[in-house]
Design a protein around this motif. Structure first.
Motif, PDB file in Angstrom:
ATOM      1  N   TRP A 165      30.998 -86.563 -26.222  1.00  0.00           N
ATOM      2  CA  TRP A 165      30.510 -85.162 -26.597  1.00  0.00           C
ATOM      3  C   TRP A 165      30.078 -84.637 -25.283  1.00  0.00           C
ATOM      4  O   TRP A 165      30.438 -83.529 -24.858  1.00  0.00           O
ATOM      5  CB  TRP A 165      29.552 -85.029 -27.536  1.00  0.00           C
ATOM      6  N   ALA A 166      29.096 -85.250 -24.713  1.00  0.00           N
ATOM      7  CA  ALA A 166      28.513 -85.069 -23.423  1.00  0.00           C
ATOM      8  C   ALA A 166      29.653 -84.903 -22.092  1.00  0.00           C
ATOM      9  O   ALA A 166      29.597 -84.275 -21.191  1.00  0.00           O
ATOM     10  CB  ALA A 166      27.399 -85.906 -22.908  1.00  0.00           C
ATOM     11  N   LEU A 167      30.557 -85.800 -22.077  1.00  0.00           N
ATOM     12  CA  LEU A 167      31.535 -86.149 -21.400  1.00  0.00           C
ATOM     13  C   LEU A 167      32.323 -84.856 -21.240  1.00  0.00           C
ATOM     14  O   LEU A 167      33.009 -84.415 -20.104  1.00  0.00           O
ATOM     15  CB  LEU A 167      32.432 -87.179 -21.337  1.00  0.00           C
ATOM     16  N   MET A 168      32.761 -84.299 -22.367  1.00  0.00           N
ATOM     17  CA  MET A 168      33.735 -83.185 -22.449  1.00  0.00           C
ATOM     18  C   MET A 168      33.019 -81.992 -21.845  1.00  0.00           C
ATOM     19  O   MET A 168      33.454 -81.111 -20.998  1.00  0.00           O
ATOM     20  CB  MET A 168      34.065 -82.989 -23.844  1.00  0.00           C
ATOM     21  N   ALA A 169      31.649 -82.102 -21.998  1.00  0.00           N
ATOM     22  CA  ALA A 169      30.654 -80.812 -21.399  1.00  0.00           C
ATOM     23  C   ALA A 169      30.777 -80.610 -19.946  1.00  0.00           C
ATOM     24  O   ALA A 169      30.872 -79.921 -19.116  1.00  0.00           O
ATOM     25  CB  ALA A 169      29.328 -80.686 -21.958  1.00  0.00           C
ATOM     26  N   ILE A 170      30.479 -82.113 -19.422  1.00  0.00           N
ATOM     27  CA  ILE A 170      30.631 -82.320 -18.032  1.00  0.00           C
ATOM     28  C   ILE A 170      31.709 -81.933 -17.171  1.00  0.00           C
ATOM     29  O   ILE A 170      31.959 -81.287 -16.143  1.00  0.00           O
ATOM     30  CB  ILE A 170      30.041 -83.789 -17.633  1.00  0.00           C
ATOM     31  N   ILE A 228      31.903 -70.034 -24.681  1.00  0.00           N
ATOM     32  CA  ILE A 228      32.223 -70.483 -23.232  1.00  0.00           C
ATOM     33  C   ILE A 228      33.480 -71.340 -23.172  1.00  0.00           C
ATOM     34  O   ILE A 228      33.601 -72.643 -23.933  1.00  0.00           O
ATOM     35  CB  ILE A 228      31.064 -71.302 -22.683  1.00  0.00           C
ATOM     36  N   PRO A 229      34.636 -71.058 -22.388  1.00  0.00           N
ATOM     37  CA  PRO A 229      35.723 -71.718 -22.620  1.00  0.00           C
ATOM     38  C   PRO A 229      35.427 -73.346 -21.955  1.00  0.00           C
ATOM     39  O   PRO A 229      34.746 -73.191 -20.832  1.00  0.00           O
ATOM     40  CB  PRO A 229      36.923 -70.887 -21.872  1.00  0.00           C
ATOM     41  N   MET A 230      35.980 -74.177 -22.638  1.00  0.00           N
ATOM     42  CA  MET A 230      35.872 -75.606 -22.051  1.00  0.00           C
ATOM     43  C   MET A 230      37.249 -76.044 -21.550  1.00  0.00           C
ATOM     44  O   MET A 230      37.615 -76.720 -20.439  1.00  0.00           O
ATOM     45  CB  MET A 230      35.350 -76.444 -22.955  1.00  0.00           C
TER      46      MET A 230
END
Length: 417
Positions: A320-325, A371-373
């Protein structure tokens, strides 16, 4: 390496008027003698002394009326010969002995929390320490132990040295010791010219609390990373214990002492030099080169990316954190016309478009910015645990799925008008 921080003030007009040729000569004589006696490289000290006297003889200091400007000019002339970034001449209108020195001053150090600016656990169980300088363990050791033990359950540790200008070698030794076990490992030694003595540093066999010998360690650096912060980086890099991410550091490897040149002038003189047991050299003038070269502003995200990319696929918090980074490192921009296609009512929830921004809300409730990811995937501002993935059929958006950090998912279909 000792941290010397002084409160430097502008010269008073009266003192500036009394600042004449004889006073300048006395200051140059004093600086010259101290350089010849204390500076780590005697031959360079001779050259610096000669340069000062040559400049004085040529009248290059004659028209300098401001003592601060005189100190700055002396510094410039000394650096032109030595290129030693630790060497500097200072002026203060107060008597030298009244300087509020930070070194071993518990009140000033406590106000800075002994250099431990921020300690926290980032998403994905990554420990983060923002260290602003290396305090003497004699007064900062307890805080160091508390900080390191707070990080001891993390899967990886990131130490941010991007704004660290140096400090105590003893604190370098203490913090480094948390990342090793078994036989003491060699750190950077220091040769002291005045005493012709070599001080050898190794990791300590004991530290207060829990050691982390198998935890991955990342150091963040910038061009402002200097002195003891470079020592920490250089030593652990040579021991292959850390991955350095960021920019090449400032390049100051010579520990310093203060020497008085007059009642109002003093000079910081590098009296020693660092010597790596492994490389037999140091980082003076060259800096410590990172393993991963990126702009300092991107160093933290880059280190997090490296940490989280190694997490198992079933480690949901890490993924989950990796996608945000990844989204922060590579921001996605969606054209305004495309944003309109997401708007509408989805059961009891709405997606609206205002001033080029998408918003999520329950009908009649407060709005949260999306916010687009990546295409069709959005994070929610101030709701790190929740994301929205839009569902398409034949190119048309038919609904969205609310994705939760724990792996749960809820789908809402788009209302058909």
């Amino acid at each position: 390496m000792k941290a010397l921080v002084y409160l430097l003030l502008l010269a008073t007009p009266a003192l500036a008027q009394d600042f004449g040729k004889n006073e300048k000569s006395r200051i140059i004589d004093s600086i010259s003698q101290k350089l010849k006696t204390l500076y780590v490289y005697p031959e360079v000290a001779e050259k610096m002394s000669k340069q000062l006297y040559t400049n004085a003889g040529n009248g290059q200091y004659a028209n300098i009326k401001d003592p601060v400007a005189f100190a700055d000019r002396l510094t410039t002339d000394l650096l032109a010969v030595s290129h030693d970034k630790h060497l500097r001449v200072y002026f203060d209108p107060r008597p030298i002995e009244k300087h509020p020195v930070m070194e071993n001053n518990p009140d000033i150090a406590r106000a800075k929390n002994f250099g431990f600016k921020e300690v926290k656990i980032l998403d994905g169980n990554t420990g983060y320490l923002n260290l602003s300088y290396f305090e003497d363990p004699a007064i900062g050791g307890a805080t160091a132990a508390t900080a390191m033990n707070f990080l001891s359950n993390a899967d990886a540790v990131i130490i941010d040295l991007r704004n660290n200008g140096g400090g105590s070698t003893d604190m370098v030794q203490l913090l480094a010791s948390y990342f090793f076990e078994g036989e003491p490992q060699p750190l950077t030694d220091i040769y002291w010219r005045p005493t012709n003595h070599l001080t050898q540093y190794k990791t300590l066999p004991y530290v207060p609390g829990k050691k982390m010998p198998r935890v991955e360690v990342y150091l963040l650096t910038s061009q402002q990373t200097f002195s003891a912060a470079e020592d920490f980086s250089y030593s652990l890099q040579n021991l292959k214990r850390v991955t350095i991410v960021g920019e090449t550091t400032g390049g100051g490897a010579h520990p310093i002492e203060q020497a008085e040149a007059s009642d109002h002038f003093f000079i910081t003189i590098p009296e020693g030099r660092s010597i790596s047991t492994i490389t037999k050299t140091d980082w003076e003038g060259t800096g410590v080169k990172p393993d991963v070269l990126v702009a300092a502003k991107d160093a933290l995200l880059t280190a997090q990316l490296k940490v989280l990319s190694k997490a198992p696929a079933d480690n949901m918090p890490a993924q989950w954190a990796l996608m945000a980074i990844k989204a922060k490192l590579n921001p996605v921009t969606i054209a305004p016309d495309s944003l309109k296609s997401y708007t509408g009512t989805y059961g009891g929830r709405m997606i609206s478009l205002e001033n080029g921004q998408l918003y999520y809300s329950k009908v009649g409730g407060p709005k949260t910015r999306l916010i687009p990811m990546e295409n069709d995937l959005f994070s929610m501002e101030d709701k790190d645990y929740l994301r929205i993935r839009f569902v398409r059929k034949n190119g048309e958006i038919t609904g969205f799925t609310r994705l939760f950090e724990d792996g749960a998912a809820e789908t809402s279909l788009k209302d058909v008008l």
